[in-house]
Each structure stands twice: as structure tokens, then as C-alpha cells.
Design a protein around this motif. Structure first.
Motif, PDB file in Angstrom:
ATOM      1  N   PHE A  15       0.837  -1.195   0.000  1.00 47.40           N
ATOM      2  CA  PHE A  15       0.000   0.000   0.000  1.00 47.40           C
ATOM      3  C   PHE A  15       0.876   1.251   0.000  1.00 47.40           C
ATOM      4  O   PHE A  15       0.557   2.250  -0.644  1.00 47.40           O
ATOM      5  N   GLN A  16       1.984   1.178   0.722  1.00 49.94           N
ATOM      6  CA  GLN A  16       2.951   2.283   0.732  1.00 49.94           C
ATOM      7  C   GLN A  16       3.516   2.487  -0.675  1.00 49.94           C
ATOM      8  O   GLN A  16       3.607   3.622  -1.146  1.00 49.94           O
ATOM      9  N   LEU A  17       3.887   1.409  -1.337  1.00 48.53           N
ATOM     10  CA  LEU A  17       4.404   1.499  -2.703  1.00 48.53           C
ATOM     11  C   LEU A  17       3.380   2.110  -3.651  1.00 48.53           C
ATOM     12  O   LEU A  17       3.708   2.979  -4.462  1.00 48.53           O
ATOM     13  N   PHE A  18       2.154   1.648  -3.542  1.00 50.75           N
ATOM     14  CA  PHE A  18       1.110   2.155  -4.427  1.00 50.75           C
ATOM     15  C   PHE A  18       0.859   3.636  -4.199  1.00 50.75           C
ATOM     16  O   PHE A  18       0.763   4.413  -5.149  1.00 50.75           O
ATOM     17  N   SER A  19       0.745   4.042  -2.946  1.00 49.41           N
ATOM     18  CA  SER A  19       0.427   5.443  -2.678  1.00 49.41           C
ATOM     19  C   SER A  19       1.574   6.367  -3.078  1.00 49.41           C
ATOM     20  O   SER A  19       1.346   7.486  -3.530  1.00 49.41           O
ATOM     21  N   PHE A  20       2.814   5.899  -2.954  1.00 51.22           N
ATOM     22  CA  PHE A  20       3.968   6.704  -3.381  1.00 51.22           C
ATOM     23  C   PHE A  20       4.026   6.789  -4.902  1.00 51.22           C
ATOM     24  O   PHE A  20       4.238   7.860  -5.466  1.00 51.22           O
ATOM     25  N   SER A  21       3.819   5.671  -5.559  1.00 52.37           N
ATOM     26  CA  SER A  21       3.896   5.638  -7.017  1.00 52.37           C
ATOM     27  C   SER A  21       2.742   6.381  -7.676  1.00 52.37           C
ATOM     28  O   SER A  21       2.884   6.885  -8.795  1.00 52.37           O
ATOM     29  N   ALA A  22       1.598   6.444  -7.018  1.00 53.05           N
ATOM     30  CA  ALA A  22       0.409   7.043  -7.613  1.00 53.05           C
ATOM     31  C   ALA A  22       0.258   8.524  -7.298  1.00 53.05           C
ATOM     32  O   ALA A  22      -0.749   9.124  -7.658  1.00 53.05           O
ATOM     33  N   LEU A  23       1.235   9.122  -6.628  1.00 50.35           N
ATOM     34  CA  LEU A  23       1.171  10.569  -6.402  1.00 50.35           C
ATOM     35  C   LEU A  23       1.081  11.264  -7.755  1.00 50.35           C
ATOM     36  O   LEU A  23       1.829  10.941  -8.674  1.00 50.35           O
ATOM     37  N   ILE A  24       0.170  12.195  -7.887  1.00 48.50           N
ATOM     38  CA  ILE A  24      -0.059  12.868  -9.164  1.00 48.50           C
ATOM     39  C   ILE A  24       0.505  14.284  -9.093  1.00 48.50           C
ATOM     40  O   ILE A  24       0.191  15.044  -8.174  1.00 48.50           O
ATOM     41  N   PHE A  25       1.349  14.605 -10.077  1.00 50.21           N
ATOM     42  CA  PHE A  25       1.916  15.951 -10.170  1.00 50.21           C
ATOM     43  C   PHE A  25       1.609  16.525 -11.544  1.00 50.21           C
ATOM     44  O   PHE A  25       1.689  15.826 -12.543  1.00 50.21           O
ATOM     45  N   PRO A  26       1.256  17.805 -11.595  1.00 49.62           N
ATOM     46  CA  PRO A  26       0.965  18.423 -12.882  1.00 49.62           C
ATOM     47  C   PRO A  26       2.212  18.512 -13.744  1.00 49.62           C
ATOM     48  O   PRO A  26       3.297  18.845 -13.261  1.00 49.62           O
ATOM     49  N   GLY A  27       2.054  18.193 -15.015  1.00 52.92           N
ATOM     50  CA  GLY A  27       3.161  18.284 -15.962  1.00 52.92           C
ATOM     51  C   GLY A  27       2.928  19.410 -16.947  1.00 52.92           C
ATOM     52  O   GLY A  27       1.987  20.194 -16.818  1.00 52.92           O
TER      53      GLY A  27
END
Length: 127
Positions: A15-27
Motif C-alpha cells: 500500500f505504501q508502494l502504491f500510494s507513493f507511485s500514484a502521487l499525481i503531479f501536474p506536468g
């Protein structure tokens, strides 16, 4: 008992991996998950790229070895990666992060999961 199961689910390293990987940043053109940002910056290794990938690898290692301390170290490294990434952004993109509800929601989710992981480690030690 139900509270423990929920806590176990939300503090699991996957769950930690998923939440870190799924952080959304504007490009520049569209919003990017943080995992893609890390993937695209491997060719030009910056501190946030190296620390982000190291955090992901240590979290995987914590799953394989069942070591919670590795999960905490990985969490700290992940936060250092995020801080370094946001630090190097232009002020316009930093403002876009604050204006984008999806970015705020994913950042809040990772913060909440991080706090739960730290709480569980502390709570598990004192109980």
C-alpha cells in the motif's frame, strides 16, 4: 480486532508502494504519476530520482525480509525524494500542485499512510 485488520491493510508495504507511485503531479501537458516522473528522469539522475528508486527498492526488500525498520527507512527516503522533487519545481508548477485537487488528494493520502505506518511502528513497540 477489525481496527487491527484495517491498520494492517493501510500500513502494508504494498500500500505504501502504491500510494507513493500514484502521487499525481501536474506536468507541462498532462498530469503525471510520480512513478512515471521517476522513470523518465532515470537518464538524468537527480537526487529525487535516486532516492525515490532507492525508497521503492527498500520497500520491496522490507516485504521480502519482513523487516519493518526497512519499511520506515524507505518511507523516510521516499519523503526526502518528494521534498527534493518539489523543491526543484518552478513556482508556477508548485502553485499548480496546490490548485489541483487530485494532486492534493494523493499527497494527503500518502501523508496519512505515512503517519499510520509511523504510528503502527510506535504502537507496536509500546504494546
Amino acid at each position: 480486532m477489525r481496527k487491527d485488520k484495517l491498520l494492517n491493510m493501510f500500513t502494508h508495504p504494498l500500500f505504501q508502494l502504491f500510494s507513493f507511485s500514484a502521487l499525481i503531479f501536474p506536468g507541462q501537458i498532462f498530469d503525471l504519476p510520480y512513478l512515471l516522473v521517476l522513470r523518465w528522469t532515470i537518464g538524468d539522475p537527480a537526487f529525487f530520482t535516486i532516492s525515490g528508486i532507492l525508497g521503492l527498492l527498500l520497500t520491496f526488500l522490507s516485504i521480502l525480509t519482513y523487516r519493518k525498520i526497512l519499511q520506515l527507512i524507505a518511507l523516510l527516503i521516499m519523503w526526502l525524494s518528494l521534498i527534493a522533487f518539489v523543491w526543484q519545481l518552478t513556482p508556477t508548477i508548485k502553485l499548480a500542485i496546490l490548485e489541483n485537487p487530485v494532486s492534493l488528494l494523493t499527497c494527503f493520502q500518502f501523508l496519512l499512510i505515512s503517519l499510520l505506518i509511523v504510528y503502527r511502528k510506535y504502537y507496536g513497540r509500546t504494546a
